[in-house]
Design an enzyme around this catalytic site. Structure first.
Site, PDB file in Angstrom:
ATOM      1  N   GLU A 176       0.558 -10.340  14.026  1.00  0.00           N
ATOM      2  CA  GLU A 176       0.215 -10.272  12.598  1.00  0.00           C
ATOM      3  C   GLU A 176       1.495 -10.494  11.806  1.00  0.00           C
ATOM      4  O   GLU A 176       2.584 -10.576  12.394  1.00  0.00           O
ATOM      5  CB  GLU A 176      -0.424  -8.922  12.265  1.00  0.00           C
ATOM      6  CG  GLU A 176      -1.835  -8.788  12.824  1.00  0.00           C
ATOM      7  CD  GLU A 176      -2.522  -7.475  12.473  1.00  0.00           C
ATOM      8  OE1 GLU A 176      -1.867  -6.582  11.928  1.00  0.00           O
ATOM      9  OE2 GLU A 176      -3.718  -7.359  12.763  1.00  0.00           O
ATOM     10  N   ALA A 194     -10.850   0.186  10.072  1.00  0.00           N
ATOM     11  CA  ALA A 194      -9.667  -0.611  10.414  1.00  0.00           C
ATOM     12  C   ALA A 194     -10.071  -1.733  11.362  1.00  0.00           C
ATOM     13  O   ALA A 194     -10.729  -1.492  12.372  1.00  0.00           O
ATOM     14  CB  ALA A 194      -8.611   0.278  11.058  1.00  0.00           C
ATOM     15  N   GLN A 195      -9.685  -2.935  11.032  1.00  0.00           N
ATOM     16  CA  GLN A 195     -10.129  -4.090  11.821  1.00  0.00           C
ATOM     17  C   GLN A 195      -9.083  -4.551  12.815  1.00  0.00           C
ATOM     18  O   GLN A 195      -9.229  -4.444  14.021  1.00  0.00           O
ATOM     19  CB  GLN A 195     -10.463  -5.255  10.877  1.00  0.00           C
ATOM     20  CG  GLN A 195     -11.604  -5.007   9.950  1.00  0.00           C
ATOM     21  CD  GLN A 195     -11.807  -6.186   8.998  1.00  0.00           C
ATOM     22  OE1 GLN A 195     -11.075  -7.162   9.022  1.00  0.00           O
ATOM     23  NE2 GLN A 195     -12.813  -6.075   8.149  1.00  0.00           N
ATOM     24  N   HIS A 232      -3.278  -5.903   0.329  1.00  0.00           N
ATOM     25  CA  HIS A 232      -3.611  -6.808   1.435  1.00  0.00           C
ATOM     26  C   HIS A 232      -3.937  -8.172   0.832  1.00  0.00           C
ATOM     27  O   HIS A 232      -4.695  -8.244  -0.141  1.00  0.00           O
ATOM     28  CB  HIS A 232      -4.815  -6.265   2.220  1.00  0.00           C
ATOM     29  CG  HIS A 232      -4.968  -6.892   3.567  1.00  0.00           C
ATOM     30  ND1 HIS A 232      -5.357  -8.203   3.745  1.00  0.00           N
ATOM     31  CD2 HIS A 232      -4.763  -6.389   4.817  1.00  0.00           C
ATOM     32  CE1 HIS A 232      -5.395  -8.466   5.045  1.00  0.00           C
ATOM     33  NE2 HIS A 232      -5.036  -7.382   5.713  1.00  0.00           N
ATOM     34  N   ARG A 265       4.670  -1.253   4.623  1.00  0.00           N
ATOM     35  CA  ARG A 265       4.276  -0.952   6.008  1.00  0.00           C
ATOM     36  C   ARG A 265       4.099  -2.230   6.829  1.00  0.00           C
ATOM     37  O   ARG A 265       3.475  -3.195   6.369  1.00  0.00           O
ATOM     38  CB  ARG A 265       2.943  -0.181   5.990  1.00  0.00           C
ATOM     39  CG  ARG A 265       2.382   0.123   7.350  1.00  0.00           C
ATOM     40  CD  ARG A 265       1.108   0.931   7.220  1.00  0.00           C
ATOM     41  NE  ARG A 265       0.076   0.193   6.534  1.00  0.00           N
ATOM     42  CZ  ARG A 265      -0.822  -0.572   7.135  1.00  0.00           C
ATOM     43  NH1 ARG A 265      -0.840  -0.701   8.449  1.00  0.00           N
ATOM     44  NH2 ARG A 265      -1.732  -1.212   6.439  1.00  0.00           N
ATOM     45  N   ARG A 302       3.191  -8.852   3.826  1.00  0.00           N
ATOM     46  CA  ARG A 302       2.026  -8.827   2.921  1.00  0.00           C
ATOM     47  C   ARG A 302       2.384  -8.944   1.449  1.00  0.00           C
ATOM     48  O   ARG A 302       1.648  -9.540   0.668  1.00  0.00           O
ATOM     49  CB  ARG A 302       1.224  -7.545   3.149  1.00  0.00           C
ATOM     50  CG  ARG A 302       0.482  -7.594   4.440  1.00  0.00           C
ATOM     51  CD  ARG A 302      -0.297  -6.350   4.696  1.00  0.00           C
ATOM     52  NE  ARG A 302      -0.925  -6.523   5.997  1.00  0.00           N
ATOM     53  CZ  ARG A 302      -1.603  -5.593   6.635  1.00  0.00           C
ATOM     54  NH1 ARG A 302      -1.764  -4.403   6.095  1.00  0.00           N
ATOM     55  NH2 ARG A 302      -2.138  -5.839   7.795  1.00  0.00           N
ATOM     56  N   SER A 317     -10.919   5.852   6.567  1.00  0.00           N
ATOM     57  CA  SER A 317     -10.319   4.502   6.623  1.00  0.00           C
ATOM     58  C   SER A 317     -10.177   4.037   8.067  1.00  0.00           C
ATOM     59  O   SER A 317     -10.270   2.846   8.363  1.00  0.00           O
ATOM     60  CB  SER A 317      -8.951   4.488   5.946  1.00  0.00           C
ATOM     61  OG  SER A 317      -9.105   4.648   4.568  1.00  0.00           O
ATOM     62  N   HIS A 323      -4.534  -1.764  -0.487  1.00  0.00           N
ATOM     63  CA  HIS A 323      -4.883  -1.537   0.918  1.00  0.00           C
ATOM     64  C   HIS A 323      -4.305  -0.249   1.478  1.00  0.00           C
ATOM     65  O   HIS A 323      -4.954   0.438   2.265  1.00  0.00           O
ATOM     66  CB  HIS A 323      -4.368  -2.739   1.706  1.00  0.00           C
ATOM     67  CG  HIS A 323      -4.726  -2.747   3.152  1.00  0.00           C
ATOM     68  ND1 HIS A 323      -6.038  -2.753   3.582  1.00  0.00           N
ATOM     69  CD2 HIS A 323      -3.965  -2.766   4.283  1.00  0.00           C
ATOM     70  CE1 HIS A 323      -6.053  -2.777   4.916  1.00  0.00           C
ATOM     71  NE2 HIS A 323      -4.815  -2.765   5.358  1.00  0.00           N
TER      72      HIS A 323
END
Ligand code: SIN
Length: 524
Positions: A113, A46-47, A228, A370, A274, A42, A335
């Site tokens: 974010e 991750a972006q 997500h 998270r 989220r 993963s 996610h």
């Protein structure tokens, strides 16, 4: 059976596994086993970035508060303190090893974010942060001759002797090898593949959680799955993550009628946490009877969008979506799992000689939800701590001869399930429909019933990765469903339409372990 011995066995090669390996490398032989290529994790995908309180406008105390707020009252505050306090040092160390985070002039460039009150998310090559971390950590690992990589090696089960974990049985080239180790560390990542819609790579099938459960370790907080809000929605394209950083840079969510809607749900609009954004999207999809909403970046400068999100831009373009001029069809997807194998603040599990770090573990650092971009940081901080503790507390296995005898007696009658792919598909759809973003007693009961029809898979041993994965997916699906049924209230990412409030005793954690062939529940 072939038997190999090593000092330290690490299962998984994402950020947590590699960081643990770096810590252990000077102290003995380290074997890093992965079921695929070492970089297939993963982490690699991750972006958005990695959160760390390093900017002039930030403080570790503010990062601490934001993380607790996102965790909705269920974070382990000591774990969060460690994360935010040790994070800056881990990042600076990574930079000294060659990590090239994006800069604005000569200074590191931080973005914002959802649920962050400050710009604190570092990114690399625009939207390929994980790839950069993986590159740097793999390079560093290569510099230690004591670390050996074991790719395409599927961990079937842990070796348990007298209640201690003494390594693992690994399937490689259709042959089982017993790897005996003084300390075993699970770094196998998450379990997104058990849901029909997920941003996770194919390898995320909950293997570490399932093998730890089978071995008798305790797991905690399994009901908390983060969905997500924005994954690409198209019948012609793979489910592909559209980073939260896009909303951080100003992207707007619009329903199918092209109306913006997030302000109707939360004052933080697109940057609410989220769970709030995902439920708002579902609510708009229901209202407008559509399968998706849109993410809109068309008002942003085209050149900026292309440069800031090069990977997302080129991937979407391949499927005929130009993110600079088209509305992007999106819908939520599983996610991240906040729960996992229960550990203390040094990665130590309830089982002797077994540790865990990263997404597979549950230190309680994320609580019920998270904070975006805290997971790569968790991998670095807790990977290092877990490696260091595994070394300091490791001792030779007292009776190595007895362990060797024990593993040489390992026999398994191998089975095959011809319909395993069909079961996998049905399981993933079931979990998405019944144990997804919005759950209720009735949907959970239906899921439990259906999952139990496949219980015959749980006590079988298989010769193929796909079948072994299915067994692990089923085990984890059962744990999530059990925990979600037990929590009669809505906290963080766990939302029950029949219990929309937090309810009584909401601060309790749900710990699960195996008793005979049943899931045993204990409030922790
Ligand atoms: C994203 O880029 O949106 C994902 C980051 C994360 O999950 O922390």
């Amino acid at each position: 059976m072939d038997i190999e011995t090593t000092d330290f066995l690490i299962i998984g090669s994402g950020v947590a596994g590699l960081r643990a390996a770096i810590e252990l490398a000077p102290h003995g032989n380290v074997l890093v086993a992965t079921k695929d290529m070492p970089k297939e994790s993963s982490t690699e995908y991750a972006q958005g970035g990695i959160a760390v309180a390093l900017s002039d406008e930030d403080k570790v105390g503010i990062h601490f508060e934001d993380t607790l707020k996102a965790g909705d009252g269920l974070c382990n505050e000591d774990a969060v303190k460690i994360l935010v306090e040790e994070g800056p040092e881990r990042i600076l160390e990574l930079i000294s090893w060659g990590a090239a985070f994006d800069k604005e002039g000569t200074k590191l460039d931080f973005t914002i974010e959802g649920a962050h009150s400050r710009k604190r998310v570092l990114h690399a090559h625009g939207d390929s942060t994980g790839k950069e971390l993986e590159r740097v950590l793999l390079n560093k690992v290569r510099s230690y001759p004591s670390v050996k990589k074991y790719p395409f090696a599927f961990t079937v089960d842990l070796i348990i002797k007298d209640g201690e974990c003494c390594g693992a049985y690994i399937l490689k080239d259709r042959k089982i090898t017993a790897i005996i180790a003084k300390a075993t560390i699970l770094c196998t990542g998450g379990a997104g593949q058990i849901f029909a819609r997920t941003t996770n790579p194919m390898v995320a099938t909950g293997d570490g959680m399932a093998i730890a459960f089978r071995a008798g370790a305790q797991l905690e907080d399994m009901e908390f799955i983060q969905f997500h809000p924005t994954s690409l929605y198209s019948q012609y394209a793979p489910q592909f993550l559209l980073s939260e950083a896009m909303r951080g840079e100003g992207a707007i969510l619009r329903n199918i009628n092209k109306e913006p809607f997030m302000k109707n749900y939360h004052c933080d609009a697109e940057l609410a946490s989220r769970d709030i954004v995902s439920r708002a999207i579902i609510s708009e999809m229901v209202k407008t009877e559509s399968s998706h909403v849109y993410l809109d970046m068309t008002h942003l400068e085209k050149d900026f969008v292309r440069k800031r999100f090069p990977q997302i831009y080129s991937t979407c373009l391949r499927y005929n979506v130009d993110i600079t001029s088209d509305l992007i069809p999106v819908s939520p997807a599983a996610h991240y799992i906040m729960g996992g194998v229960k550990t203390d603040l040094n990665g130590v599990t309830s089982m002797k000689r077994l540790s865990a770090a990263g997404e597979v573990a549950c230190t309680g650092v994320h609580g019920a939800n998270r904070l975006a971009s805290n997971s790569l940081l968790e991998g670095l901080v807790y990977g290092a701590r877990t490696g260091s503790t595994a070394y300091q507390s490791s001792s030779d296995i007292k009776n190595l001869t007895a362990v060797k005898e024990h593993v040489s007696e390992y026999t398994a009658a191998y089975h095959s399930i011809p319909e395993h792919d069909e079961i996998r598909m049905t399981l993933r759809k079931l979990m998405w429909d019944r144990v997804g973003i919005i759950r209720c007693g009735e949907s959970l009961e239906k899921a439990r019933k259906k999952l139990s029809e496949w219980a015959f898979i749980l006590d079988k041993v298989f010769y193929t990765r796909r079948e072994l994965e299915l067994k692990n997916m089923l085990t984890v699906a059962m744990m999530i469903t059990e925990a979600a049924s037990l929590r009669k209230g809505s906290v963080g990412a766990h939302y029950r339409s029949d219990f929309p409030e937090k309810g009584q005793d909401w601060q309790k954690h749900i710990a699960l372990s195996r008793e005979d062939d049943r899931i045993k529940y204990s409030p922790a």
